[in-house]
Design an enzyme around this catalytic site. Structure first.
Site, PDB file in Angstrom:
ATOM      1  N   LYS A  13      -0.955   0.200  -1.729  1.00 58.18           N
ATOM      2  CA  LYS A  13       0.374   0.138  -1.100  1.00 58.18           C
ATOM      3  C   LYS A  13       1.449  -0.355  -2.079  1.00 58.18           C
ATOM      4  CE  LYS A  13      -0.432  -2.859   2.184  1.00 58.18           C
ATOM      5  NZ  LYS A  13      -1.771  -3.316   1.801  1.00 58.18           N
ATOM      6  N   ARG A  88       1.670  -7.190  10.081  1.00 59.87           N
ATOM      7  CA  ARG A  88       0.228  -7.269   9.880  1.00 59.87           C
ATOM      8  C   ARG A  88      -0.506  -7.675  11.145  1.00 59.87           C
ATOM      9  NH1 ARG A  88       0.013  -8.210   3.813  1.00 59.87           N
ATOM     10  NH2 ARG A  88      -2.108  -8.687   3.245  1.00 59.87           N
ATOM     11  N   ARG A 128      -9.023  -5.928  -9.900  1.00 62.19           N
ATOM     12  CA  ARG A 128      -7.710  -6.599  -9.910  1.00 62.19           C
ATOM     13  C   ARG A 128      -7.876  -8.100 -10.154  1.00 62.19           C
ATOM     14  NH1 ARG A 128      -3.963  -6.045  -4.694  1.00 62.19           N
ATOM     15  NH2 ARG A 128      -5.034  -7.897  -3.985  1.00 62.19           N
ATOM     16  N   ARG A 134      -5.646 -13.345  -9.712  1.00 61.54           N
ATOM     17  CA  ARG A 134      -5.130 -13.841  -8.429  1.00 61.54           C
ATOM     18  C   ARG A 134      -6.132 -14.795  -7.801  1.00 61.54           C
ATOM     19  NH1 ARG A 134      -2.265  -9.328  -4.687  1.00 61.54           N
ATOM     20  NH2 ARG A 134      -3.183 -10.654  -3.087  1.00 61.54           N
ATOM     21  N   ARG A 145     -10.313 -11.225   3.860  1.00 65.94           N
ATOM     22  CA  ARG A 145      -9.113 -10.409   4.045  1.00 65.94           C
ATOM     23  C   ARG A 145      -9.439  -9.059   4.674  1.00 65.94           C
ATOM     24  NH1 ARG A 145      -7.339 -10.955  -1.703  1.00 65.94           N
ATOM     25  NH2 ARG A 145      -5.713  -9.431  -1.339  1.00 65.94           N
TER      26      ARG A 145
HETATM   27  P1  AMP Z   1      -0.873  -9.182  -0.063  1.00 65.56           P
HETATM   28  O1  AMP Z   1      -0.305  -9.305  -1.434  1.00 65.56           O
HETATM   29  O2  AMP Z   1      -0.123  -8.230   0.797  1.00 65.56           O
HETATM   30  O3  AMP Z   1      -2.340  -8.896  -0.117  1.00 65.56           O
HETATM   31  O4  AMP Z   1      -0.720 -10.600   0.652  1.00 65.56           O
HETATM   32  C1  AMP Z   1      -1.343 -11.752   0.108  1.00 65.56           C
HETATM   33  C2  AMP Z   1      -1.446 -12.814   1.182  1.00 65.56           C
HETATM   34  O5  AMP Z   1      -0.139 -13.171   1.647  1.00 65.56           O
HETATM   35  C3  AMP Z   1      -2.198 -12.405   2.441  1.00 65.56           C
HETATM   36  O6  AMP Z   1      -3.602 -12.536   2.310  1.00 65.56           O
HETATM   37  C4  AMP Z   1      -1.631 -13.390   3.468  1.00 65.56           C
HETATM   38  O7  AMP Z   1      -2.169 -14.681   3.303  1.00 65.56           O
HETATM   39  C5  AMP Z   1      -0.159 -13.448   3.041  1.00 65.56           C
HETATM   40  N1  AMP Z   1       0.657 -12.418   3.738  1.00 65.56           N
HETATM   41  C6  AMP Z   1       1.278 -11.338   3.194  1.00 65.56           C
HETATM   42  N2  AMP Z   1       1.921 -10.626   4.131  1.00 65.56           N
HETATM   43  C7  AMP Z   1       1.718 -11.270   5.310  1.00 65.56           C
HETATM   44  C8  AMP Z   1       2.103 -11.026   6.656  1.00 65.56           C
HETATM   45  N3  AMP Z   1       2.831  -9.952   7.008  1.00 65.56           N
HETATM   46  N4  AMP Z   1       1.709 -11.923   7.601  1.00 65.56           N
HETATM   47  C9  AMP Z   1       0.977 -12.994   7.289  1.00 65.56           C
HETATM   48  N5  AMP Z   1       0.553 -13.273   6.045  1.00 65.56           N
HETATM   49  C10 AMP Z   1       0.919 -12.427   5.052  1.00 65.56           C
END
Ligand code: AMP
Length: 195
Positions: A13, A88, A128, A134, A145
């Protein structure tokens, strides 16, 4: 143009959102990136979000919504936006709808759903983890996740499909092929009379 990118971690994404946002001149809003930046800057929101991110859990809706509202009211968002990683869960879908109404903005034009098999996701996330270092790409957090995606985010696929907004893309193709597939979908939104 207002688009939501929906899909599990590692589905591509972020990479695709950056390309499409640049090509269409719209604002790329990645809640994950913004949260990581806030954590790095040790802001109040970043500190509150830290433990959730590290566990692979969802950060409380109120924090994420605050960030999204800030981004949607930026000048860069006037021509349109891509929401990457938001909403989400079902509550965030309702909150986004309300937020857009409150801001006097139209609702989203399309939800692009990235379909990628779990085995491919795990492989991509492990790669990654090595490349980007990360903290939330450890095997245990990756599993968590994926579980959260299945429990909280996957129901959004049916919901947006019922609202006739969903377009599913096969995310298990080359980067270029995925970009072309997305652009094809979006060109039909821009030119709805095209058959
Ligand atoms: P991502 O980079 O999109 O994988 O997001 C990394 C982390 O940020 C996720 O595992 C959540 O802990 C938090 N996060 C990102 N977007 C959201 C969201 N819309 N709602 C809640 N937590 C989020």
């Amino acid at each position: 143009m207002r688009i939501i990118f929906l899909g599990p971690n590692g589905a591509g994404k972020g990479t695709q959102a950056a390309i499409v946002a640049q090509d269409f001149g719209i604002h790329h809003i990645s809640t994950g990136e913004l949260l990581r930046q806030e954590r790095k800057d040790k802001t109040d929101r970043g500190q509150k979000a830290q433990s959730y991110i590290d566990k692979g859990s969802l950060v409380p809706d109120s924090i994420v919504l605050d960030i999204v509202k800030e981004q949607l009211t930026k000048k860069e968002a006037t021509p349109g936006w891509i929401l990457d990683g938001f909403p989400r869960n079902v509550a965030q879908v309702g909150a986004l709808d309300k937020l857009l109404k409150d801001l006097g903005q139209p609702s989203c034009d399309c939800v692009i759903n990235f379909d990628v098999p779990d085995s491919v996701l795990v492989q991509r996330l492990r790669k990654r983890a090595i490349k980007e270092n990360r903290t939330d790409d450890t095997p245990e957090v990756i599993r968590r996740r994926i579980q959260i995606f299945q429990e909280e985010t996957a129901p959004l696929i049916n919901l947006y499909s019922e609202w006739l907004l969903l377009e599913t893309i096969n995310g298990f193709m080359s980067k270029e092929a995925v970009t072309s597939a997305i652009k094809e979908v979006l060109s039909e939104i821009k030119n709805p009379t095209k058959s």
